[in-house]
Write a protein that holds these residues in place. Structure first.
Motif, mmCIF file in Angstrom:
data_model
loop_
_atom_site.group_PDB
_atom_site.id
_atom_site.type_symbol
_atom_site.label_atom_id
_atom_site.label_comp_id
_atom_site.label_asym_id
_atom_site.label_seq_id
_atom_site.Cartn_x
_atom_site.Cartn_y
_atom_site.Cartn_z
ATOM 1 N N GLN A 294 0.830 -1.204 0.000
ATOM 2 C CA GLN A 294 0.000 0.000 0.000
ATOM 3 C C GLN A 294 0.868 1.259 0.000
ATOM 4 O OE1 GLN A 294 -2.338 1.161 3.595
ATOM 5 N NE2 GLN A 294 -4.121 0.919 2.258
ATOM 6 N N ALA A 295 1.959 1.250 0.773
ATOM 7 C CA ALA A 295 2.846 2.413 0.814
ATOM 8 C C ALA A 295 3.453 2.691 -0.557
ATOM 9 C CB ALA A 295 3.948 2.193 1.853
ATOM 10 N N ILE A 296 3.846 1.632 -1.266
ATOM 11 C CA ILE A 296 4.398 1.797 -2.613
ATOM 12 C C ILE A 296 3.329 2.345 -3.552
ATOM 13 C CG2 ILE A 296 5.444 0.627 -4.570
ATOM 14 C CD1 ILE A 296 7.235 0.783 -2.075
ATOM 15 N N GLU A 297 2.124 1.777 -3.488
ATOM 16 C CA GLU A 297 1.054 2.203 -4.390
ATOM 17 C C GLU A 297 0.594 3.630 -4.101
ATOM 18 O OE1 GLU A 297 -1.892 -0.834 -3.900
ATOM 19 O OE2 GLU A 297 -1.007 -2.097 -5.473
ATOM 20 N N HIS A 298 0.761 4.085 -2.867
ATOM 21 C CA HIS A 298 0.367 5.450 -2.510
ATOM 22 C C HIS A 298 1.448 6.480 -2.813
ATOM 23 C CE1 HIS A 298 -3.066 4.219 0.481
ATOM 24 N NE2 HIS A 298 -3.298 3.860 -0.778
ATOM 25 N N GLY A 299 2.529 6.033 -3.442
ATOM 26 C CA GLY A 299 3.527 6.976 -3.927
ATOM 27 C C GLY A 299 4.645 7.326 -2.973
ATOM 28 N N HIS A 300 4.822 6.566 -1.907
ATOM 29 C CA HIS A 300 5.961 6.815 -1.015
ATOM 30 C C HIS A 300 7.245 6.446 -1.757
ATOM 31 C CE1 HIS A 300 3.574 7.668 2.593
ATOM 32 N NE2 HIS A 300 2.744 6.750 2.157
ATOM 33 N N LYS A 301 8.164 7.363 -1.820
ATOM 34 C CA LYS A 301 9.303 7.199 -2.732
ATOM 35 C C LYS A 301 10.661 7.134 -2.053
ATOM 36 C CE LYS A 301 6.919 9.521 -6.560
ATOM 37 N NZ LYS A 301 6.643 8.233 -7.244
ATOM 38 N N THR A 302 10.718 7.277 -0.718
ATOM 39 C CA THR A 302 11.989 7.158 -0.013
ATOM 40 C C THR A 302 11.869 6.057 1.035
ATOM 41 O OG1 THR A 302 11.478 8.723 1.778
ATOM 42 C CG2 THR A 302 12.347 9.644 -0.298
ATOM 43 N N TYR A 303 13.015 5.592 1.524
ATOM 44 C CA TYR A 303 12.995 4.548 2.540
ATOM 45 C C TYR A 303 12.241 5.009 3.783
ATOM 46 C CZ TYR A 303 16.340 1.752 -0.122
ATOM 47 O OH TYR A 303 16.936 0.990 -1.096
ATOM 48 N N GLY A 304 12.495 6.241 4.192
ATOM 49 C CA GLY A 304 11.831 6.770 5.376
ATOM 50 C C GLY A 304 10.331 6.892 5.197
ATOM 51 N N SER A 305 9.887 7.365 4.032
ATOM 52 C CA SER A 305 8.452 7.544 3.823
ATOM 53 C C SER A 305 7.741 6.204 3.678
ATOM 54 C CB SER A 305 8.195 8.429 2.596
ATOM 55 O OG SER A 305 8.648 7.814 1.406
ATOM 56 N N VAL A 306 8.408 5.208 3.078
ATOM 57 C CA VAL A 306 7.810 3.874 3.006
ATOM 58 C C VAL A 306 7.614 3.311 4.414
ATOM 59 C CG1 VAL A 306 8.210 1.471 2.307
ATOM 60 C CG2 VAL A 306 8.654 3.325 0.696
ATOM 61 N N LEU A 307 8.647 3.445 5.247
ATOM 62 C CA LEU A 307 8.554 2.955 6.624
ATOM 63 C C LEU A 307 7.463 3.681 7.392
ATOM 64 C CD1 LEU A 307 9.740 1.090 8.823
ATOM 65 C CD2 LEU A 307 11.373 2.914 9.344
ATOM 66 N N ASN A 308 7.434 5.004 7.279
ATOM 67 C CA ASN A 308 6.402 5.787 7.968
ATOM 68 C C ASN A 308 5.009 5.442 7.455
ATOM 69 O OD1 ASN A 308 7.643 7.334 9.966
ATOM 70 N ND2 ASN A 308 8.376 8.842 8.482
ATOM 71 N N GLY A 309 4.882 5.240 6.131
ATOM 72 C CA GLY A 309 3.593 4.893 5.551
ATOM 73 C C GLY A 309 3.069 3.574 6.082
ATOM 74 N N MET A 310 3.955 2.597 6.228
ATOM 75 C CA MET A 310 3.566 1.303 6.774
ATOM 76 C C MET A 310 3.101 1.440 8.218
ATOM 77 S SD MET A 310 6.789 -0.824 5.234
ATOM 78 C CE MET A 310 6.498 -2.280 6.237
ATOM 79 N N ARG A 311 3.875 2.157 9.010
ATOM 80 C CA ARG A 311 3.531 2.315 10.423
ATOM 81 C C ARG A 311 2.214 3.056 10.598
ATOM 82 N NH1 ARG A 311 9.407 3.881 13.214
ATOM 83 N NH2 ARG A 311 10.309 1.777 13.082
ATOM 84 N N GLN A 312 2.011 4.087 9.784
ATOM 85 C CA GLN A 312 0.791 4.874 9.907
ATOM 86 C C GLN A 312 -0.434 4.049 9.510
ATOM 87 O OE1 GLN A 312 0.741 8.056 11.280
ATOM 88 N NE2 GLN A 312 -1.433 7.524 11.358
ATOM 89 N N ALA A 313 -0.299 3.213 8.485
ATOM 90 C CA ALA A 313 -1.421 2.390 8.055
ATOM 91 C C ALA A 313 -1.845 1.425 9.154
ATOM 92 C CB ALA A 313 -1.049 1.617 6.791
ATOM 93 N N ILE A 314 -0.881 0.870 9.871
ATOM 94 C CA ILE A 314 -1.203 -0.041 10.968
ATOM 95 C C ILE A 314 -1.829 0.717 12.130
ATOM 96 C CG2 ILE A 314 -0.167 -1.524 12.740
ATOM 97 C CD1 ILE A 314 1.710 -2.594 10.579
ATOM 98 N N ARG A 315 -1.302 1.916 12.425
ATOM 99 C CA ARG A 315 -1.904 2.728 13.493
ATOM 100 C C ARG A 315 -3.336 3.089 13.145
ATOM 101 N NH1 ARG A 315 2.888 6.074 12.950
ATOM 102 N NH2 ARG A 315 4.560 5.288 14.297
ATOM 103 N N ASN A 316 -3.571 3.468 11.903
ATOM 104 C CA ASN A 316 -4.926 3.842 11.482
ATOM 105 C C ASN A 316 -5.885 2.664 11.609
ATOM 106 O OD1 ASN A 316 -3.968 6.391 10.868
ATOM 107 N ND2 ASN A 316 -3.839 6.030 8.666
ATOM 108 N N ALA A 317 -5.418 1.475 11.232
ATOM 109 C CA ALA A 317 -6.273 0.296 11.330
ATOM 110 C C ALA A 317 -6.610 -0.013 12.779
ATOM 111 C CB ALA A 317 -5.588 -0.903 10.681
ATOM 112 N N ASN A 318 -5.626 0.127 13.658
ATOM 113 C CA ASN A 318 -5.879 -0.108 15.076
ATOM 114 C C ASN A 318 -6.849 0.910 15.646
ATOM 115 O OD1 ASN A 318 -4.448 -2.435 16.090
ATOM 116 N ND2 ASN A 318 -2.553 -1.376 15.593
ATOM 117 N N THR A 319 -6.713 2.166 15.198
ATOM 118 C CA THR A 319 -7.570 3.235 15.720
ATOM 119 C C THR A 319 -9.003 3.088 15.235
ATOM 120 O OG1 THR A 319 -5.706 4.772 15.806
ATOM 121 C CG2 THR A 319 -7.913 5.723 15.818
#
Length: 366
Positions: A294-319
């Motif tokens: 999902q992070a790749i498909e949403h256009g995250h283009k750096t290592y840091g943004s891919v990692l942050n995108g993954m973490r945020q998606a899991i936080r959002n799902a939990n919330t």
């Protein structure tokens, strides 16, 4: 004990007391005349064998400069069964082919869709000759990892994706700060044992020459340092990254032969990873694999943004759902304690480790 095939030189696991063994790749029979003729285990000195897996018609040959090994294990017909791992493997193959232009012929898939008869043969130590190379057994995973790194050269891009059970076992070498080695669980781990992070590092990481890039995506419990890479990326409360030094106090070398190795993993070493339908809303997947894609498909283009995108998606799902439920936790302990899946909320935070220090704002590509 391992012995090289007399024909193709593939490392074969020799049963105790056996006088001959048949290669699953080339079908040649290797006879063991005397115990002294059996070569020592290739891992006795911490290095992969001198003659790793040779290419055969049943194994994808390297195409261009991209090569991938994808492992998804369902543990079907066992108490460890997972629902999303085969989906993860298929989705990762689709991503590599359509987003990063990996030729299908350069992707080796080991998946665990077994029927009950084949599972019985695996449990008692026998194997049916139905495409034996594609079964995610311990020996096949070893051979596939040798294939992945064999002959790699500057400019090559290698990918290893694993979706399945992960665990830990006591470390008696003093290399692990927490006292535990991280492990991956092949489909036959109950009889053949688990793949330990030290072996994964020796097989996949240390052989990499300068100019080669290896990316590992490990969707399993306790997978934060599953590759034993020297550096772990952590974020502080201000969203700034800092590298933690995880090099063994013993001084053992865990880096590459000059290349780059990166690992995105599903959680910290002390955490568990979810096998759930809460993210896709359609079918079960590994939470980490789903969020990585999902992070790749949403256009995250750096290592840091891919990692942050993954973490945020899991936080959002939990919330939004009160926890990533609707499935199990890919931990053997949880499966053993409950006799099935573990539902409810889950805390997991994807991790990034690396063989070398680098700026995580560097563009991400495979």
């Amino acid at each position: 004990m391992l012995v090289n095939c007399s024909n193709c030189r593939t490392p074969l696991q020799l049963p105790a007391g056996a006088k001959a063994i048949r290669c699953a790749l080339c079908h040649a029979v290797t006879h063991i005349a005397e115990p002294r003729n059996v070569p020592p285990s290739p891992y006795s000195n911490g290095a992969p064998p001198a003659n790793p897996l040779q290419y055969s018609p049943s194994v994808p040959s390297a195409h261009g400069s991209k090569r991938a090994l994808i492992v998804g294990i369902s543990y079907k017909y066992s108490r460890y069964q997972l629902k999303g791992c085969i989906n993860d493997a298929k989705c990762m193959k689709f991503l590599l082919m359509n987003k990063f232009q990996f030729p299908e012929s350069s992707i080796l898939m080991l998946t665990g869709n077994f029927d009950s008869t084949l599972w019985y043969f695996l449990k008692v130590g026998f194997f049916e000759e139905r495409d034996p190379l594609r079964l995610p057994t311990k020996q096949n995973m070893r051979m596939a990892m040798f294939w992945l790194v064999q002959g790699c050269k500057s400019g090559d891009s290698l990918v290893f994706h694993y979706s399945g059970h992960g665990s830990q076992q006591r470390d008696y070498t003093g290399e692990e700060v927490d006292g535990y080695d991280e492990t991956l669980c092949p489909v036959d781990f109950e009889t053949q044992g688990m793949l330990v992070d030290n072996e994964l590092n020796a097989t996949l990481v240390r052989p990499l020459p300068r100019g080669v890039k290896l990316h590992c995506i490990i969707d399993a419990c306790h997978s934060g340092t599953a590759l034993d890479l020297p550096f772990l990326c952590k974020f502080n409360s201000y969203g700034q990254f800092a590298w933690e030094d995880h090099r063994p106090r013993s001084g053992a070398w865990k880096g590459t032969g000059g290349g780059d190795a990166f690992s995105f993993s599903g959680c910290d070493d002390g955490q568990t990873s979810a096998d759930t339908s809460a993210l896709s809303k359609v079918t079960s997947t590994g939470a980490m694999t789903y969020c990585f894609i999902q992070a790749i498909e949403h256009g995250h283009k750096t290592y840091g943004s891919v990692l942050n995108g993954m973490r945020q998606a899991i936080r959002n799902a939990n919330t939004s759902s009160g926890g990533i439920g609707g499935g199990g936790v890919t931990t053997l302990i949880g499966m053993l304690l409950t006799g099935g899946s573990v539902a409810g909320g889950l805390t997991q935070e994807p991790q990034l480790t690396s063989a070398n220090l680098f700026d995580i704002n560097m563009p991400f590509t495979l």
